[in-house]
Motif scaffolding. Structure first.
Motif, short mmCIF file in Angstrom:
data_model
loop_
_atom_site.label_atom_id
_atom_site.label_comp_id
_atom_site.label_asym_id
_atom_site.label_seq_id
_atom_site.Cartn_x
_atom_site.Cartn_y
_atom_site.Cartn_z
N ALA A 24 73.69 16.36 88.48
CA ALA A 24 74.74 17.14 87.84
C ALA A 24 75.71 17.68 88.88
O ALA A 24 75.34 17.91 90.03
N SER A 25 76.94 17.91 88.44
CA SER A 25 77.99 18.36 89.35
C SER A 25 77.99 19.87 89.56
O SER A 25 78.81 20.39 90.33
N LYS A 26 77.09 20.56 88.87
CA LYS A 26 76.98 22.00 89.04
C LYS A 26 75.52 22.39 88.89
O LYS A 26 74.67 21.57 88.52
N SER A 27 75.24 23.64 89.15
CA SER A 27 73.86 24.11 89.06
C SER A 27 73.31 23.91 87.65
O SER A 27 73.98 24.19 86.66
N ILE A 28 72.08 23.42 87.59
CA ILE A 28 71.44 23.20 86.30
C ILE A 28 70.60 24.39 85.87
O ILE A 28 69.95 24.36 84.83
N PHE A 29 70.61 25.43 86.67
CA PHE A 29 69.73 26.58 86.45
C PHE A 29 69.89 27.16 85.05
O PHE A 29 68.89 27.52 84.41
N ASN A 30 71.11 27.23 84.56
CA ASN A 30 71.35 27.87 83.27
C ASN A 30 71.59 26.88 82.13
O ASN A 30 71.96 27.31 81.03
N PHE A 31 71.36 25.60 82.37
CA PHE A 31 71.55 24.64 81.27
C PHE A 31 70.55 24.96 80.16
O PHE A 31 69.37 25.19 80.41
N ASP A 32 71.03 24.91 78.93
CA ASP A 32 70.16 25.23 77.81
C ASP A 32 69.05 24.19 77.64
O ASP A 32 67.87 24.51 77.52
N VAL A 33 69.47 22.93 77.59
CA VAL A 33 68.54 21.82 77.41
C VAL A 33 69.06 20.63 78.21
O VAL A 33 70.26 20.39 78.26
N MET A 34 68.15 19.88 78.80
CA MET A 34 68.49 18.63 79.45
C MET A 34 67.59 17.56 78.84
O MET A 34 66.42 17.81 78.55
N GLY A 35 68.14 16.36 78.68
CA GLY A 35 67.33 15.31 78.07
C GLY A 35 67.73 13.92 78.47
O GLY A 35 68.80 13.70 79.05
N TRP A 36 66.85 13.01 78.17
CA TRP A 36 67.09 11.58 78.34
C TRP A 36 67.10 10.91 76.97
O TRP A 36 66.17 11.13 76.17
#
Length: 115
Positions: A24-36
């Motif tokens: 990701a191009s920015k911090s993923i710390f606060n992403f709500d959900v990540m998925g494949w």
């Protein structure tokens, strides 16, 4: 705005393994959900695995016990470790994230399982 870049796809024999990465191009710390997600020819895109901000995970039934989703906050990267691959796993795999209720997609990486 978030840019996502997948890598790690390729051709593998049945029973083999691959590890996909989504940077990701920015911090993923606060992403709500990540998925494949994945989409095979002639089929709808389907969720393969997801990980929440709190670290909870869920998997599509056919990949349970074979695939593992994880993330590295320090590297701003999400992974999908895929073991015991089957021909039915052949598809384009897409990275997906929700950031502040906005959805983003990567460009996809091809996974082909064939002898």
């Amino acid at each position: 705005q978030v840019q996502l870049v997948e890598s790690g796809g390729g051709l593998v024999q049945p029973g083999g393994s691959l590890r996909l990465s989504c940077a990701a191009s920015k911090s993923i710390f606060n992403f709500d959900v990540m998925g494949w997600y994945r989409q095979a020819p002639g089929k709808q895109r389907e969720l393969v695995a997801a990980i929440t901000n709190g670290g909870g995970t869920n998997y599509e039934d056919s990949v349970k016990g074979r695939f593992t989703i994880s993330r590295s906050i320090g590297r701003n990267t999400m992974y999908l470790q895929m073991n015991s691959l089957k021909p039915d796993d052949t598809a384009v795999y897409y990275c997906n994230v929700y950031d502040q209720r906005i959805e983003y997609w990567g460009q996809g990486t091809q996974v082909t399982v064939s002898s």
